[in-house]
Design a protein around this motif. Structure first.
Motif, short mmCIF file in Angstrom:
data_model
loop_
_atom_site.label_atom_id
_atom_site.label_comp_id
_atom_site.label_asym_id
_atom_site.label_seq_id
_atom_site.Cartn_x
_atom_site.Cartn_y
_atom_site.Cartn_z
N LEU B 175 0.82 -1.21 0.00
CA LEU B 175 0.00 0.00 0.00
C LEU B 175 0.85 1.25 0.00
CD1 LEU B 175 -2.42 -0.84 2.95
CD2 LEU B 175 -2.97 -0.98 0.52
N GLN B 176 0.38 2.25 -0.72
CA GLN B 176 0.84 3.63 -0.52
C GLN B 176 -0.38 4.43 -0.12
OE1 GLN B 176 3.24 5.42 -3.78
NE2 GLN B 176 3.25 3.34 -4.57
N ILE B 177 -0.23 5.26 0.91
CA ILE B 177 -1.36 6.03 1.42
C ILE B 177 -0.94 7.47 1.59
CG2 ILE B 177 -2.96 6.32 3.35
CD1 ILE B 177 -2.12 3.32 4.07
N TYR B 178 -1.65 8.39 0.98
CA TYR B 178 -1.35 9.79 1.29
C TYR B 178 -2.51 10.72 0.99
CZ TYR B 178 0.22 9.62 -3.59
OH TYR B 178 0.31 9.43 -4.93
N PRO B 179 -2.58 11.80 1.76
CA PRO B 179 -3.57 12.84 1.50
C PRO B 179 -3.27 13.46 0.15
CG PRO B 179 -2.57 13.13 3.67
CD PRO B 179 -1.75 12.12 2.94
N THR B 180 -4.30 13.71 -0.62
CA THR B 180 -4.07 14.29 -1.94
C THR B 180 -5.27 15.12 -2.34
OG1 THR B 180 -3.43 13.74 -4.20
CG2 THR B 180 -5.14 12.40 -3.22
N ALA B 181 -5.22 15.73 -3.51
CA ALA B 181 -6.36 16.49 -4.00
C ALA B 181 -7.18 15.61 -4.92
CB ALA B 181 -5.87 17.73 -4.74
N GLY B 198 -8.72 14.75 -0.42
CA GLY B 198 -9.10 13.35 -0.39
C GLY B 198 -7.96 12.51 0.14
N LEU B 199 -8.23 11.22 0.25
CA LEU B 199 -7.18 10.29 0.66
C LEU B 199 -6.99 9.30 -0.47
CD1 LEU B 199 -5.44 9.65 3.22
CD2 LEU B 199 -7.05 7.81 3.66
N LEU B 200 -5.75 9.18 -0.93
CA LEU B 200 -5.46 8.24 -2.02
C LEU B 200 -4.76 7.02 -1.45
CD1 LEU B 200 -5.19 7.29 -4.93
CD2 LEU B 200 -3.20 8.79 -5.17
N ILE B 201 -5.31 5.85 -1.77
CA ILE B 201 -4.68 4.58 -1.38
C ILE B 201 -4.37 3.82 -2.66
CG2 ILE B 201 -4.91 2.44 -0.07
CD1 ILE B 201 -7.00 3.80 1.63
N ILE B 202 -3.10 3.59 -2.91
CA ILE B 202 -2.71 2.78 -4.06
C ILE B 202 -2.33 1.41 -3.52
CG2 ILE B 202 -1.11 2.53 -5.99
CD1 ILE B 202 -0.68 5.54 -5.91
N ARG B 203 -3.04 0.39 -3.97
CA ARG B 203 -2.75 -0.94 -3.46
C ARG B 203 -2.34 -1.85 -4.58
NH1 ARG B 203 -7.66 -2.77 -0.22
NH2 ARG B 203 -6.70 -4.81 -0.43
N VAL B 204 -1.34 -2.69 -4.32
CA VAL B 204 -0.93 -3.71 -5.27
C VAL B 204 -1.20 -5.05 -4.63
CG1 VAL B 204 0.97 -4.64 -6.63
CG2 VAL B 204 0.85 -2.18 -6.18
N ASN B 205 -2.03 -5.86 -5.28
CA ASN B 205 -2.43 -7.15 -4.74
C ASN B 205 -1.67 -8.28 -5.42
OD1 ASN B 205 -4.66 -6.38 -2.94
ND2 ASN B 205 -5.68 -5.71 -4.82
#
Lengths: 234, 234
Positions: B175-181, B198-205
């Motif tokens: 996961l990468q998690i960070y506040p973003t627009a 917003g909050l952006l969560i990029i997940r790699v499964n």
DNA sequence: TAGTGGTCTAGACCACGAA
DNA sequence: TCGTGGTCTAGACCACTAT
């Protein structure tokens, strides 16, 4: 497109193209308003938008600055803040704001699973990267495993003190993460306006025998950090 | 204390005390300005602050509403969105916005570790809780393990389709998690102003053999979610 | 002390949503 | 169509910063 969106784009382009570099101070609002041929209120709308996108930030009454890149932060990896920051080519810095032993409030008692009317150690610290405050932390330590810990030098790594002076290492970890507003001491320490956006990370640290050691309230500037989590590491 | 801070406090108190309840619409800005005996601009400053604290939210040109509680979301637990939401006593809802197979851009190729000029499946969905849009997701699927997956009904759980039709289960997760627009399609789908927080969560499964299955870009309303991570679960 | 950002006033017009 | 929120103008005063 609205006027402030155009202003926003223009500033953003200049920043991304490198004409305005990280840490660089923007001209005064009145100058910028004149430059874009508009009023301060409209100009500020664009600035506030860029701020909320993390492109620029302000220091109270000092002006607007171009944001440096985010710190990559893996909360599960218990490496020291200083080490982590240096590995990313930046200058870390910790300042102890206050430490004392006091009565735990309800929320802390619940997190640390302490009985009613317990006392806890509280350590408040401010951490900076390249002189810029990015993280305000309140550590609440279960006093049982850590007698007299407040006597130590608390400007460095707590992890190290735990290990070297008390023979205690970390085990399991629980996190709550959410966008929140920075208020009170957190906002003041980070030098941001009351109520500005931040990221709150509440962590509960266990030792290797699954006893609760401490919990931290980490208040980050919203634009200063990118969290990394990898389940393969556990 | 500044005037808009006082207004903010007053509104916040009324909300916290339950006089204004979740989902409830606030009076028109002009009415509120009159009520607090000030101008719309000053009033809006208070509203924007409350918005950034997650206490209220707006729907474009429809007005201001009291925010419902956050959803507790454990990204490591691969339970279905619908199940998770229902367990917390709320009504979930997923709408498929678009699905197609297209050329992967650089970032997607890197995340999925695909060679240059690969094609990927993209699924865009909007998820709502109690009618309110909270999450806009773009799923990028490695096409190799999932031929013809776009033929299936994509309004439900991808996890379930993976398992039932392709015999594939999840393993590791990054996961990468960070506040973003929130911008572009994400902002439009979530019905928020371009550039709002917003909050952006990029997940790699990964699957159980450690092959990359897919990656998701999850764009959350900043006030809709609280992330939970527990290393003991892995 | 001069200039800056923080706050505020009292209006205005437009485009969109609800009726 | 009417009221709403979104955007904008052209000023003002104050508290604080930098010098």
């Amino acid at each position: 497109m609205s006027q402030f969106q155009t202003i926003k784009r223009t500033l953003q382009d200049q920043i991304e193209s490198g004409l305005l570099t990280a840490g660089c101070k923007l001209p005064a609002e009145r100058k910028l308003a004149e430059l874009f041929d508009t009023t301060r209120i409209t100009l500020r709308e664009a600035l506030v938008l860029l701020e909320s996108e993390g492109v620029i930030y302000r220091e109270e009454r000092r002006g607007w600055f171009v944001s440096p890149p985010r710190l990559d932060y893996n909360p599960a990896e218990r490496s020291h803040f200083h080490e982590m920051v240096r590995q990313q080519g930046r200058q870390p810095d910790t300042r102890l704001l206050d430490c004392q032993t006091l009565a735990a409030n309800t929320e802390i008692s619940r997190l640390l699973q302490l009985p009613a009317l317990s006392r806890v150690h509280r350590v408040q610290r401010l951490r900076r990267i390249d002189q810029r405050p990015v993280l305000y932390v309140e550590h609440y330590l279960n006093p049982a495993p850590f007698p007299d810990i407040l006597q130590h030098n608390l400007n460095g790594s707590l992890t190290e003190i735990y290990q070297q002076h008390y023979g205690v290492g970390y085990g399991r970890l629980r996190l709550q993460i959410y966008p929140t507003a920075l208020t009170g001491e957190a906002a003041a320490a980070l030098n941001v306006a009351q109520g500005s956006h931040g990221l709150l990370i509440i962590r509960v640290n266990y030792d290797q025998e699954n006893r609760i050691l401490d919990c931290d309230y980490e208040y980050w500037r919203h634009d200063a950090v990118c969290l990394l989590v990898d389940t393969a590491e556990f």
